[in-house]
Every structure is written in C-alpha cells, then in structure tokens.
Design a protein around this motif. Structure first.
Motif, PDB file in Angstrom:
ATOM      1  N   ALA A 132      -2.647  34.939 -12.147  1.00  0.00           N
ATOM      2  CA  ALA A 132      -3.128  34.232 -10.953  1.00  0.00           C
ATOM      3  C   ALA A 132      -4.087  33.112 -11.345  1.00  0.00           C
ATOM      4  CB  ALA A 132      -3.810  35.215  -9.996  1.00  0.00           C
ATOM      5  N   ILE A 133      -5.024  33.410 -12.237  1.00  0.00           N
ATOM      6  CA  ILE A 133      -5.996  32.412 -12.673  1.00  0.00           C
ATOM      7  C   ILE A 133      -5.302  31.264 -13.387  1.00  0.00           C
ATOM      8  CG2 ILE A 133      -7.904  31.995 -14.283  1.00  0.00           C
ATOM      9  CD1 ILE A 133      -8.804  34.930 -13.600  1.00  0.00           C
ATOM     10  N   GLN A 134      -4.403  31.566 -14.316  1.00  0.00           N
ATOM     11  CA  GLN A 134      -3.698  30.524 -15.059  1.00  0.00           C
ATOM     12  C   GLN A 134      -2.919  29.612 -14.127  1.00  0.00           C
ATOM     13  OE1 GLN A 134      -1.335  32.646 -17.938  1.00  0.00           O
ATOM     14  NE2 GLN A 134      -3.078  33.025 -19.281  1.00  0.00           N
ATOM     15  N   ASN A 135      -2.245  30.181 -13.150  1.00  0.00           N
ATOM     16  CA  ASN A 135      -1.469  29.369 -12.225  1.00  0.00           C
ATOM     17  C   ASN A 135      -2.360  28.506 -11.347  1.00  0.00           C
ATOM     18  OD1 ASN A 135       1.663  29.796 -12.044  1.00  0.00           O
ATOM     19  ND2 ASN A 135       0.772  31.702 -12.768  1.00  0.00           N
ATOM     20  N   ALA A 136      -3.478  29.024 -10.909  1.00  0.00           N
ATOM     21  CA  ALA A 136      -4.401  28.231 -10.089  1.00  0.00           C
ATOM     22  C   ALA A 136      -4.948  27.049 -10.881  1.00  0.00           C
ATOM     23  CB  ALA A 136      -5.541  29.108  -9.577  1.00  0.00           C
ATOM     24  N   VAL A 137      -5.357  27.291 -12.129  1.00  0.00           N
ATOM     25  CA  VAL A 137      -5.887  26.212 -12.971  1.00  0.00           C
ATOM     26  C   VAL A 137      -4.799  25.172 -13.240  1.00  0.00           C
ATOM     27  CG1 VAL A 137      -6.809  25.664 -15.258  1.00  0.00           C
ATOM     28  CG2 VAL A 137      -7.720  27.614 -13.979  1.00  0.00           C
TER      29      VAL A 137
END
Length: 71
Positions: A51-56
C-alpha cells in the motif's frame, strides 16, 4: 513517515481496516509531496508495504505529469 526521492520529501501514512468476511483485513495508504501538497490515496492492499509503495509511486507519477519532477 517519509522518504526522499530526487530531492523531494514524500510523506506517507498507512492503516489497516476490516473489509469483508472474504478479505478480513486490508491496508489503505495516503502519500503526499511536502512542498507541493500533491496528495494521493490508495486502497485495498493485502500488505502494508505494498500500500505504501503504491501510494508513493502515485505521488511520483503526479509530480512527473505536472512537470514538477523530471523522469
């Protein structure tokens, strides 16, 4: 939390939530570029890191699309 990418500071926050009986727990994340304020939200990932990687990545795409960040 935050990461630095090509001189930009991108902050992020992720949280888990109950989704359904089939997928009991999923993660959502928000990320934003500190300087410009460009923000994105992504939803429904099995792993918090994903989730974090995709948001960034989505913030980086928006910065590139607006010409703020060179590819």
């Amino acid at each position: 939390m935050q990461v630095n990418f090509k001189g930009r500071t991108i902050a992020y926050h992720a949280q888990g939530r109950v989704h359904s009986l089939d997928e009991l727990w999923v993660y959502d994340a928000n990320a934003w570029d500190i300087e410009s304020g460009i923000k994105v939200s992504v939803k429904h990932f099995k792993e918090i890191e994903e989730a974090i990687q995709n948001a960034v990545k989505e913030v980086i795409k928006k910065l590139e699309a607006q010409g703020i960040l060179q590819e």
